[in-house]
Design an enzyme around this catalytic site. Structure first.
Site, PDB file in Angstrom:
ATOM      1  N   HIS A 277      -5.074 -37.184-109.817  1.00 36.97           N
ATOM      2  CA  HIS A 277      -3.911 -37.470-110.531  1.00 36.97           C
ATOM      3  C   HIS A 277      -2.192 -37.752-109.956  1.00 36.97           C
ATOM      4  CE1 HIS A 277      -6.172 -35.845-113.592  1.00 36.97           C
ATOM      5  NE2 HIS A 277      -6.226 -35.137-113.140  1.00 36.97           N
TER       6      HIS A 277
ATOM      7  N   ASP B 149     -16.540 -31.159-113.166  1.00 34.51           N
ATOM      8  CA  ASP B 149     -15.759 -30.754-114.099  1.00 34.51           C
ATOM      9  C   ASP B 149     -16.428 -30.864-115.451  1.00 34.51           C
ATOM     10  OD1 ASP B 149     -14.022 -33.052-113.773  1.00 34.51           O
ATOM     11  OD2 ASP B 149     -12.573 -31.788-113.769  1.00 34.51           O
TER      12      ASP B 149
ATOM     13  N   HIS C  12     -11.972 -35.669-116.265  1.00 31.58           N
ATOM     14  CA  HIS C  12     -10.307 -36.010-115.842  1.00 31.58           C
ATOM     15  C   HIS C  12      -9.869 -37.162-115.493  1.00 31.58           C
ATOM     16  CE1 HIS C  12     -10.179 -32.165-116.226  1.00 31.58           C
ATOM     17  NE2 HIS C  12      -9.188 -31.815-116.985  1.00 31.58           N
TER      18      HIS C  12
HETATM   19  C1  SP5 Z   1      -8.487 -32.929-110.873  1.00 32.19           C
HETATM   20  C2  SP5 Z   1      -8.368 -31.904-111.581  1.00 32.19           C
HETATM   21  O1  SP5 Z   1      -9.746 -31.933-112.137  1.00 32.19           O
HETATM   22  N1  SP5 Z   1      -7.144 -32.161-112.633  1.00 32.19           N
HETATM   23  C3  SP5 Z   1      -7.387 -31.737-113.968  1.00 32.19           C
HETATM   24  C4  SP5 Z   1      -5.707 -30.562-114.170  1.00 32.19           C
HETATM   25  C5  SP5 Z   1      -5.955 -30.188-116.001  1.00 32.19           C
HETATM   26  N2  SP5 Z   1      -4.327 -29.757-115.908  1.00 32.19           N
HETATM   27  C6  SP5 Z   1      -4.874 -29.053-117.300  1.00 32.19           C
HETATM   28  C7  SP5 Z   1      -4.875 -27.995-117.237  1.00 32.19           C
HETATM   29  C8  SP5 Z   1      -5.300 -27.206-118.600  1.00 32.19           C
HETATM   30  C9  SP5 Z   1      -6.227 -26.177-118.598  1.00 32.19           C
HETATM   31  N3  SP5 Z   1      -6.410 -25.442-119.418  1.00 32.19           N
HETATM   32  C10 SP5 Z   1      -7.340 -24.166-119.934  1.00 32.19           C
HETATM   33  C11 SP5 Z   1      -7.965 -23.920-121.064  1.00 32.19           C
HETATM   34  C12 SP5 Z   1      -8.413 -22.410-120.968  1.00 32.19           C
HETATM   35  N4  SP5 Z   1      -9.504 -22.329-121.630  1.00 32.19           N
HETATM   36 ZN    ZN Z   2     -10.788 -33.134-113.619  1.00 24.02          ZN
END
Ligand code: SP5
Ligand code: ZN
Length: 339
Positions: A159, A282, A195
């Site tokens: 990112h 992920d 992502h």
């Molecule tokens: C490298 C990578 O995978 N970065 C991902 C960044 C995502 N950031 C947003 C995080 C939102 C987390 N929400 C959690 C929801 C809990 N149920």
């Molecule tokens: Zn990711």
């Protein structure tokens, strides 16, 4: 056949106490236990995994990928923060303007695009160590093209753009590796994190030396929201050298493998010399950050399918946040890749 594993020992220096996501304080999902769990599993099979710790923070050519202002900002905020402190930007530059405020705690909002990427005193050191590990691993591929090299690193990188950070990423590890390889041949980066790899896309958007192919959740509802649409195909000499393949959150193993097939077809149609895989796990059904439906066994098949490209390959760790499964998913992928 063995897999060489390079790992960033100083990753533990980056361990923020929490993140702000969806406007709430949450546990920091991108924590050091992730990498510890991956290594714990790989260490169990020394016949296959040859582990090389990297203690260096030296990243030659870093300025060819990241802007000097961003690097200077990281150096200055590292000095500003005390040991137990952390910093989350609170005011963001929209649109990006050319002047930087003097106040370091506000300057972060010029470079950062989300609130889930805190900076601590040692974040820059840990990030340099991760980037240095990937550059070392990339050089290994150059000296021995038959090698399969896996860079076990964090913080992740895909990112982070030339001049910005976010999404748990500060320096773009895969892009720095691709930069090294692109001096010797054409590179494809296949990004299979849940992502979209917006930073990697941006860094090579106008380049026909690096083909960026990303498989990811629909940005209409998934982070990073503002990038990752199929219309983004590259520009100038890079037109046709950026490919975004979108999946929906209900994607299961079958749907995923089908779209992976399109990605592999596209790569095999170009004249590519080196492959980098931005490996995020992920996409697993139980991942607390990602939202797809993949099961752990599919990672083995993904590895097997990608290995059929028969290219010298560097695998770089990106996301994957289910602490109980992240090691197993990575192991399955690498095992499948080995065949
Ligand atoms: C490298 C990578 O995978 N970065 C991902 C960044 C995502 N950031 C947003 C995080 C939102 C987390 N929400 C959690 C929801 C809990 N149920
Ligand atoms: Zn990711």
């Amino acid at each position: 056949m063995k897999i060489e594993v390079y790992f960033s020992v100083y990753h533990t220096l980056h361990n923020p106490p929490f993140e702000l996501s969806r406007g709430k304080q949450q546990e920091y999902f991108e924590n050091s236990q992730r990498l510890k769990n991956i290594l714990k599993i790989l260490e169990q099979d020394p016949e296959v995994f040859e582990i090389h710790p990297n203690f260096s923070t030296n990243v030659p050519d870093i300025k060819e990928v990241h802007s000097e202002k961003l690097l200077k900002f990281y150096a200055e905020i590292s000095k500003y923060l005390s040991d137990d402190d952390y910093h989350i930007p609170d005011t963001f530059a929209v649109p990006k303007i050319s002047l930087l405020p003097e106040d370091i705690t506000k300057r972060s909002g010029y470079f950062c695009f989300d609130s889930a990427t805190p900076i601590t005193r040692r974040t820059f050191s840990a990030s340099l160590n991760a980037a240095s590990t990937v550059v070392k691993a990339a050089r290994k591929i150059l000296t021995d093209k038959n090698k399969i090299v896996y860079a076990a690193v964090r913080p992740p990188g895909h990112h982070a753009g030339k001049d910005y950070f976010g999404g748990y990423c500060y320096l773009n590890n895969s892009a720095l590796g691709a930069h090294v390889l692109s001096k010797k041949g054409r590179v494809a980066i296949l990004d299979i994190d849940y992502h979209h790899g917006n930073g990697t896309q941006e860094i090579f958007y106008d380049s026909d030396r690096v083909f960026f192919v990303s498989l990811h959740a629909n940005p209409a509802y998934a982070f990073p929201y503002f990038w990752g649409y199929p219309e983004e195909i590259g520009e100038g000499p890079g037109e046709g050298w950026n490919l975004n393949i979108v999946l929906e959150d209900d994607a299961d193993n079958r749907a995923y493998l089908q779209k992976l097939g399109y990605a592999l077809d596209a790569i095999s149609k170009k004249d590519i010399d080196y492959l980098i895989i931005s490996l995020g796990v992920d996409t697993l059904f139980s991942d607390p950050v990602g939202g797809m439906m993949l099961t752990e066994h599919i990672f083995e098949e993904m590895g097997r399918e990608i290995s059929k490209l028969k290219l010298p390959t560097l695998i770089v760790q990106e996301g994957g946040y289910d602490l109980t499964q992240v090691g197993k998913c990575v192991l399955n992928f690498l095992t499948g890749f080995l065949g």
